[in-house]
Design a protein around this motif. Structure first.
Motif: not given
Lengths: 162, 492, 410
Positions: A22, A33-35, A38, A69, A73-76, A144
């Motif tokens: 990544w 970074l965000v990927e 994830r 970060v 983010f709500p995914t985390f 997802d």
């Protein structure tokens, strides 16, 4: 490209390789970074300071920036999600379509309150903001992927589809 | 040089550098625009929305920390609309603020309080319960964090990210769940941590040393120079004399950095800041003859006796970079012909870094150098003492035990026939002298230090001297007069 | 009715390159590549294409602010904003699912127009199905040789609505919290990694193949004044046939409602949120309003991203406002104080009202709070935080009164 490990990595060699991939995926390392985070969420089903600190190390970024970060983010999550992370939309259209009723059904069916993992680690559920499926509300999401409307049947089927 | 342009500020025509931020240009013109997040050394994120102004032609209010001066700009900082906008931004800052001013150390110097008195003063319309967050978090050895008081202006995080680059603090999570927190696994323990207390516009970050010691409105402030190293950071000495029973009886309550673009910017180091504890410890207040037996004497008597001893040569003068330029000049005159020893020894050497801290932990070696004075080595001095070449040893402030160790210092001291110690505080062997003269501490005198770059800076008198203490230069002058034999003049 | 984007949606395999090509696919790109970049931009300017992600900024004009390569050398980027997350909006999801090549073709046209050698498709994380489709389509386009002038890369978001705002999107892409930037500089001057960057919505870019193929004038002719072409509405809520409906710009609200089967049987219209939940609703009297970016503003609301939510008489304005403010409170990034504190405060008051504890003072207080937020915050999300409750108070004062008096009775 290699990154020295100051502390013992909480990741496997394969996972380390994914994180490095990544980092090298986009024109600038930070863009991955965000990927990368994830991926960490997928593997561990939550964010821990140890894991995020290692990601920061790999990306050569200050830990407080990456932890920012990872908590933004709500995914985390900092709570452990189920291997099947179920999301139920409670945006306006889905709420008009009865999302609160389906929240109760989810809780009964999965047997755990919101944002709590079942004992076998298989399921967790949570209310989510708009999932972009307002025409089929209340929209249901598993890992997802949109799976259509949350109905008595689809919610019941969640548990069967192991 | 930036181009000068003219712009309008509340109808006044103002000249300013093109591109200068309106908030700065207004300040230059004497107009203080309320703000929290903006700090000239930490940037302008524009998140507090307090510095809102009206700009002619703009469709909506603008934040003056992100608006640049250009020719013909027309800014209003005090219109009804601006006042309303600022009051409403303030109200939103206070919705979840605990309003615990009576038990908050920031009281009296709080941005929320000050602006409330200036532009707020509304009836609260908050009926909801306040959000509860963590309080009394020991962020580090010097700093206490109260999340409920924090307004999330991010000044402190920008400080640890950009100035110290130590990253111990962060604003984590999002929206109303956002908190200022320690970065997991870290504590706020860097060489400059105390600065976050200064830049915090509210009571979220307070000084653990200062907490609950004295109310800020009882403090007096005096411009001074930090004597902690040769940087010469500009500071303000905050003294507590109005309520002497507060602050555990200590006269100096705290030190705060004073902005000086050339020297220290807005900052000072923790070493310098928290260096006040020993200021009043073991203070010398009386003029004493110590041999053959301890005896109070007058300045005049001491001066005439010491002056006479200094007349005969074989004098060694030991001092340190703690002396002011005035002290050095007077010493140069008094001790003409004597050998000088004042170089920084390991006891006055410490850590340095690229930000402020300098290796030599005394403020004014450069002042001696500028007068052409040079220091002999302490090995030479020891050798001369051993050889009986030093007849009179005159020590200012210096603790010889720290240089030579107690036993050796004691033995070397005994080799000199006549010994004088002068200083504000007792030192290890300050009983082993023939005379002990009380000198003022830097906060009790005025003078100048020349910093390592040669910048001469004045410091002012913040407190009255203790007992009979006099400034070093004044003692030297007294002795010089006595030395020259004009004892009558001394008495006058 | 004229359709552009959804014209071939009855083709089951439209998402595959073969089908797409058979239906004039990639002809717009082929045409664009025969033109100089400035000529492509000129064609788009002529088309009156507006940014369909919500801002309605003329697309050609936006591209025009990218500094030319000879003035500012170095990379420049195009970013597809596929982070659709506003309640009521789902048209991008359908466009990604059904017509990925249409988007890719549009993106490649845009990349040529501004000289971008690299382009990104930022897909919201919850659209993993769509991500897979677009990823496959990108591979097909690469294999077919369409991407010689620009490399395409995909990236996923992580669940934050605010990432859909262009500057917050760029922050997310740079691996930061999605805290919106405060232009200037605008992204076209200093965007991704401070390089000139055009951020365009999925629907906007999907219009480009038609514009290049048929000409800007033909596109402009379809829409209304200064609003070229069509717009895809996502219609949901209390209607018989929720779904996406593509209509020419300037179509009447009544017509869109009719396409969606009208208000559900046995019920009457209360209001229509035209552009996604953040937008103030339109009322029955507005049914003949022409829907385009400019005409809708005259009615005090916004076209937004065309996320139309229809509410019938069963919807209570207090509960609706609460649902929306709750959403905005959750999605407030926390950067600036008025939005962070104001959204939460409003939500708390509305929640108290829902529990029968409202007071008459709450209504003017919420109006005042809203006025103090809108226009005084960093980004558009904050503006809407202050707008929503006020809009419902203004249009449905009786709902608020009833809540308060019912609460006082019990």
């Amino acid at each position: 490209m290699s990154v020295t490990t100051a502390t013992k990595s909480p990741f496997t060699a394969e996972q380390e390789a994914v994180l490095l991939r990544w980092k090298n995926e986009y024109p600038y390392p930070n863009m991955g970074l965000v990927e990368a985070l994830r991926s960490v969420q997928d593997w561990n089903r939550r964010m821990t300071p140890e894991c995020v600190a290692r990601v920061a190390e790999i990306f050569e970024l200050p830990f407080n920036r990456v932890w920012g970060v990872a908590t933004f983010f709500p995914t985390f999550t900092q709570w452990k999600t189920g291997r099947k992370r179920v999301g139920l939309c409670h945006g306006l259209s889905c709420w008009l379509a009865g999302s609160d009723k389906m929240e109760k059904r989810l809780e009964e069916t999965l047997g755990v309150p919101e944002k709590t993992c079942t004992a076998d680690g298989e399921y967790s559920w949570e209310s989510m903001e708009c999932l972009g499926a307002c025409e089929q509300g209340p929209a249901l999401l598993v890992n997802d992927r949109l799976v259509g409307a949350a109905t008595e049947e689809t919610v019941a089927k969640l548990k069967e589809s192991k | 040089m930036a181009k000068k342009v003219k712009f309008k500020l509340d109808g006044r025509e103002i000249e300013a550098d093109e591109g200068r931020l309106v908030i700065d240009a207004a300040k230059d013109a004497g107009v203080n625009i309320p703000h929290y997040c903006y700090h000239p050394a930490l940037g302008n994120p524009g998140n507090c929305r307090m510095c809102i102004v009206e700009v002619a032609g703009a469709p909506k209010p603008q934040v003056s920390c992100r608006t640049s001066v250009r020719e013909g700009l027309d800014v209003k900082t005090a219109s009804d609309a601006v006042k309303r906008a600022q009051a409403s931004a303030l109200e939103l800052h206070l919705v979840n603020h605990p309003l615990d001013c009576p038990v908050c150390d920031q009281s009296g110097e709080c941005g929320l309080q000050n602006y409330y008195m200036e532009i707020g003063q509304y009836q609260s319309s908050v009926r909801e319960d306040k959000q509860h967050k963590d309080k009394r978090i020991e962020a580090g050895p010097h700093v206490m964090l109260d999340q409920e008081r924090c307004i999330l202006c991010t000044r402190c995080t920008r400080f640890v990210d950009n100035v110290t680059q130590t990253h111990e603090l962060g604003v984590f999570r999002r929206g109303h769940t956002e908190r200022l927190e320690l970065t997991p696994g870290l504590i706020l323990d860097n060489a400059y941590s105390g600065n976050v207390v200064d830049i915090c516009p509210v009571g979220a970050l307070t000084d653990r040393d200062f907490r609950y010691k004295v109310r800020v409105w009882y403090l007096d402030q005096t411009d001074s120079i930090c004597p902690g190293c040769s940087r010469g950071c500009n500071i303000s000495v905050h003294t507590n004399t109005q309520r002497p029973w507060h602050n555990d009886g200590k006269r100096v309550a705290r030190l705060k950095p004073r902005h000086n673009h050339e020297v220290n910017g807005y900052w000072m180091c923790d070493e310098g800041r928290y260096n006040t504890g020993s200021l009043d410890l073991g203070r010398l207040g009386r003029v004493l003859r110590l041999s053959p037996q301890k005896q109070d004497v007058s300045w005049e008597a001491a001066a005439s006796e010491i002056g006479a001893k200094l007349r005969d040569g074989g004098v060694a003068f030991v001092a340190s970079g703690m002396l002011s330029n005035e002290d050095w000049a007077a010493a140069k005159e008094l001790f003409a012909g004597a050998k000088f020893y004042f170089s920084a020894q390991p006891d006055q050497i410490g850590e340095e870094d690229a930000l402020l801290r300098r290796r030599e932990k005394v403020p004014n070696l450069k002042g001696a150098e500028a007068l052409g004075l040079s220091s002999g080595t302490f090995d030479e001095l020891a050798k001369d003492l051993e050889a009986g070449k030093v007849r009179a040893l005159y020590v200012v402030e210096r603790d010889l035990a720290k240089i030579w160790g107690v036993e050796r210092a004691k033995s070397l001291l005994s080799k000199a026939a006549f010994r004088v110690f002068q200083g504000p505080n007792k030192v290890e062997l300050s009983e082993s002298y023939d005379f002990r003269l009380p000198a003022t501490a830097y906060v009790e005198e005025e003078g100048h230090f020349t910093n390592f770059e040669g910048i001469v800076q004045a410091y002012c008198k913040a407190l009255e001297p203790i007992g009979e203490a006099r400034p070093d230069w004044d003692i030297f002058r007294l002795l010089a007069t006595a030395k020259s034999g004009a004892a009558a003049e001394v008495a006058a | 009715m004229t359709k552009i984007l959804t014209k071939h949606f009855d083709e089951p395999k439209l998402h595959e390159l073969e089908t797409y090509k058979r239906l004039d696919g990639y002809k717009g790109l082929e045409k664009a590549l025969t033109l100089a970049p400035a000529e492509v931009t000129a064609e788009v300017l002529k088309s009156n294409l507006r940014g369909l992600g919500g801002a309605g900024f003329p697309t050609g004009a936006k591209w025009g602010t990218v500094p030319p390569v000879d003035k500012v050398p170095g990379p420049r980027y195009v970013v597809v904003n596929a982070d659709e997350s506003e309640p009521g909006c789902f048209k991008d999801r359908v466009l990604l699912t059904r017509a990925p090549h249409q988007l890719i073709e549009g993106l490649l046209i845009a990349a040529h127009a501004i000289g971008a050698k690299e382009a990104f498709i930022f897909v919201r994380g919850e659209y993993q199905n769509q991500y897979d489709i677009i990823e496959k389509a990108v591979k097909e386009a690469e294999a077919a040789g369409y991407t010689k002038h620009a490399k395409l890369m995909l990236m996923r978001g992580a669940g934050a609505y605010i990432s859909g705002l262009d500057t917050a999107l760029l922050e997310t892409m740079e691996g930061k919290k999605a805290w919106p930037r405060q232009p200037p500089p605008f992204p076209t001057v200093a965007g991704l990694m401070a390089k000139p960057t055009v951020v365009n919505n999925v629907e906007t870019l999907s219009m480009l193949p038609f514009i290049l193929r048929e000409g800007g004038e033909a596109f402009a002719k379809i829409g209304s004044a200064k609003n070229g072409g069509t717009v895809v509405f996502s219609v949901s809520g209390h209607v018989e046939k929720p779904g996406i409906y593509e209509v020419p710009m300037g179509s009447k609200l009544r017509d869109v409602l009719t396409l969606a089967g009208g208000v559900r049987k046995g019920h009457t219209l209360k209001c229509v949120i035209p552009g996604g939940t953040s937008m103030p609703p339109l009322m029955e009297k507005d049914l003949d309003l022409a829907l385009d970016f400019d005409q809708i503003r005259a009615a005090g609301t916004f076209l937004g991203a065309g996320g139309m939510i229809v509410l019938d008489e069963t919807a209570d304005a207090v509960a609706v406002a609460h649902n929306i403010e709750r959403f905005l409170t959750h999605e407030s990034c926390g950067q600036c104080t008025p939005c962070r504190e104001g959204s939460y405060w409003n939500e708390e008051i509305l929640e108290r009202m829902l529990h029968g504890k409202g007071t008459p003072e709450d209504v003017p207080n919420m109006t005042r709070i809203g006025e103090n937020i809108t226009g005084k915050v960093i980004c558009a999300l904050g503006d809407t935080v202050g707008m929503v409750t006020r809009a419902y108070i203004q249009r449905f004062p009786e709902d608020f009164k009833k809540r308060i008096s019912d609460g006082q009775k019990s």
